[in-house]
Design an enzyme around this catalytic site. Sequence first.
Site, short mmCIF file in Angstrom:
data_model
loop_
_atom_site.label_atom_id
_atom_site.label_comp_id
_atom_site.label_asym_id
_atom_site.label_seq_id
_atom_site.Cartn_x
_atom_site.Cartn_y
_atom_site.Cartn_z
N LYS A 48 -27.95 -15.90 26.61
CA LYS A 48 -28.89 -15.55 26.24
C LYS A 48 -29.68 -16.42 27.19
O LYS A 48 -29.39 -15.66 28.24
CB LYS A 48 -28.47 -16.67 25.40
CG LYS A 48 -29.05 -17.18 23.97
CD LYS A 48 -28.80 -16.18 22.47
CE LYS A 48 -29.46 -16.83 21.49
NZ LYS A 48 -29.25 -15.88 19.96
N GLY B 279 -33.23 -21.58 2.46
CA GLY B 279 -34.09 -20.19 3.62
C GLY B 279 -34.02 -18.87 2.36
O GLY B 279 -32.27 -17.86 2.83
N GLY C 235 -36.05 -16.17 4.40
CA GLY C 235 -36.01 -15.74 5.44
C GLY C 235 -35.39 -13.71 5.21
O GLY C 235 -34.78 -14.05 4.62
N VAL D 56 -32.89 -13.34 6.41
CA VAL D 56 -31.57 -13.28 5.36
C VAL D 56 -31.36 -13.05 4.37
O VAL D 56 -30.72 -12.61 3.31
CB VAL D 56 -30.55 -13.61 6.94
CG1 VAL D 56 -28.91 -13.35 6.69
CG2 VAL D 56 -30.67 -13.44 8.40
N TYR E 86 -33.42 -13.32 2.18
CA TYR E 86 -33.45 -13.22 0.99
C TYR E 86 -33.06 -11.26 0.58
O TYR E 86 -32.53 -11.59 -0.69
CB TYR E 86 -35.71 -12.80 0.65
CG TYR E 86 -36.03 -12.56 -0.36
CD1 TYR E 86 -36.35 -13.53 -1.01
CD2 TYR E 86 -36.62 -11.15 -0.72
CE1 TYR E 86 -37.20 -13.43 -2.05
CE2 TYR E 86 -36.71 -10.99 -1.87
CZ TYR E 86 -37.33 -11.76 -2.92
OH TYR E 86 -37.78 -12.18 -4.07
P1 NAD Z 1 -36.46 -16.46 9.16
O1 NAD Z 1 -37.00 -17.27 10.48
O2 NAD Z 1 -36.53 -15.16 8.72
O3 NAD Z 1 -36.07 -17.43 7.86
C1 NAD Z 1 -35.53 -18.78 7.79
C2 NAD Z 1 -36.38 -19.15 6.53
O4 NAD Z 1 -35.72 -20.73 6.48
C3 NAD Z 1 -37.79 -19.93 6.32
O5 NAD Z 1 -38.13 -18.51 4.99
C4 NAD Z 1 -37.74 -21.01 5.96
O6 NAD Z 1 -39.42 -20.84 5.78
C5 NAD Z 1 -36.62 -21.94 5.70
N1 NAD Z 1 -36.57 -22.60 5.71
C6 NAD Z 1 -36.88 -23.27 7.20
N2 NAD Z 1 -36.69 -24.68 7.33
C7 NAD Z 1 -36.15 -25.24 5.73
C8 NAD Z 1 -35.24 -25.68 5.60
N3 NAD Z 1 -35.93 -27.38 6.03
N4 NAD Z 1 -35.14 -26.28 3.90
C9 NAD Z 1 -35.76 -24.89 3.53
N5 NAD Z 1 -35.60 -24.11 4.16
C10 NAD Z 1 -36.31 -23.43 5.04
O7 NAD Z 1 -34.64 -16.27 10.27
P2 NAD Z 1 -33.42 -15.36 9.22
O8 NAD Z 1 -33.51 -14.61 10.39
O9 NAD Z 1 -33.86 -15.07 8.09
O10 NAD Z 1 -32.34 -16.30 9.93
C11 NAD Z 1 -31.63 -17.06 9.24
C12 NAD Z 1 -30.70 -18.20 9.87
O11 NAD Z 1 -29.72 -16.92 10.18
C13 NAD Z 1 -31.10 -18.66 11.16
O12 NAD Z 1 -30.22 -20.04 11.43
C14 NAD Z 1 -30.96 -17.47 12.37
O13 NAD Z 1 -30.54 -18.18 13.51
C15 NAD Z 1 -29.25 -17.34 11.94
N6 NAD Z 1 -29.38 -15.85 12.20
C16 NAD Z 1 -30.26 -14.87 12.21
C17 NAD Z 1 -29.51 -13.03 12.13
C18 NAD Z 1 -30.54 -12.08 11.93
O14 NAD Z 1 -29.87 -11.38 12.10
N7 NAD Z 1 -31.65 -12.69 11.59
C19 NAD Z 1 -28.16 -12.85 12.96
C20 NAD Z 1 -27.99 -14.39 12.70
C21 NAD Z 1 -27.91 -15.41 12.56
#
Ligand code: NAD
Length: 370
Positions: free
Chosen positions: A90, A190, A192, A194, A196
């Site tokens: 990382k 959340g 976001g 993933v 959604y």
């Molecule tokens: P993102 O930033 O697109 O979405 C996160 C969402 O959580 C946002 O809409 C944000 O407004 C919301 N949020 C933040 N604080 C909050 C709270 N206290 N209560 C409710 N909602 C809250 O991130 P993502 O890419 O969707 O990833 C989501 C999680 O999955 C993260 O922890 C990330 O590390 C993990 N992850 C993502 C991927 C990927 O491919 N994107 C892969 C592995 C793990």
Amino acid sequence: MLNVAKRGIGMSVFSHPEFHQHEHVSFFQCEKTGLSAIIAVHNTNLGPALGGCRMWNYESDEQALRDVLRLSRGMTYKAAITGLPLGGGKSVIIGDAKKTKTPELMKAMGRSIDSFGGRYIVAEDVGTTVEDMNNIHTQTKHVVGVSHDGEGSGDPSPTTAFGVYTGLKAAVRYRLHRSDMRGLKVAVQGLGNVGYNLCKLLAKDGAQLFVTDVAQEKVAQAVKEFGATAVALNDIYSQDVDVFAPCALGAILNDGTVKALKAEIVAGAANNQLAEARHGDMLRDRKILYAPDYVINAGGLINVYYEHATRASGKAVDRAQVLAHVQKIDETSETIFRRAEQDGISTSLAADRIAEQRFMAKAESSHKAA
Ligand code: NAD
């Protein structure tokens, strides 16, 4: 190179509580672009270390070091449990992504990554984007997640969501003895990239959704598109649902929230959901089946692995092959649930043990061969 002592980290890397026989930790600084970064390679027994580049406004260098050590080790476990020929690494860039990030800074990061000669392969993470990967790509070929037209696989989030859904369904089958999602109640924290996409998959199969997000417009959109029920931020844990799916922040499974849960299953995308390892035991004591985060959120890693592997062969990424590998999250999850039950341990510990067996076994066989 960064003057380590001057920045207050000193020689404390080897004795750092998060240092677990990491193979390589490097510090980079570029005065011209303002880059201050750390790259950590935890283990390469199974293959080159692949892991995201996080850009974050760390309060101290020590915080950045802690994060990179912890996250790189987590990638070793994720790659091993997923059956990929990859190790764990990382990188972190110290700085505010909204204020100090420039193409030049990302290019300087690309040169730092290139100095690993392929032992570390970078991908997107919090605070970095596909565009950043494109900038890094101008300096090194050891990068994945570049845009489609830049021969990459683009945003991995839909594949991650598919993997989370696969693991969630395996947990539902194991604990609730059902494979039909119709009417299954799921609380999603959340919405976001993933979260959604996960809602989309769940809604398509007839699940009933309860959703929350700090961004109210995302909640409104989910209510409109999926007929979801909007829930206040702190009420999401105590919803009377079958599954709680954390898809926002890490460390949300703690003393207070685990006690509040009514769901029989926790299965979501967020990284490092357990505030402490003992919360895995606490979930088990409460008879809540926890689908370990790094097992079911590996879809994105699988996606970028195939991008990397096929780029070397000059062929296009075979989507069906990627999805077939992601589908294996079903079998892996079930193996972990069974092992935890047989050994009387938490699912998080069962997953760790299986992953350790894989990457340690490879080290032992290599030593014997030598
Ligand atoms: P993102 O930033 O697109 O979405 C996160 C969402 O959580 C946002 O809409 C944000 O407004 C919301 N949020 C933040 N604080 C909050 C709270 N206290 N209560 C409710 N909602 C809250 O991130 P993502 O890419 O969707 O990833 C989501 C999680 O999955 C993260 O922890 C990330 O590390 C993990 N992850 C993502 C991927 C990927 O491919 N994107 C892969 C592995 C793990």
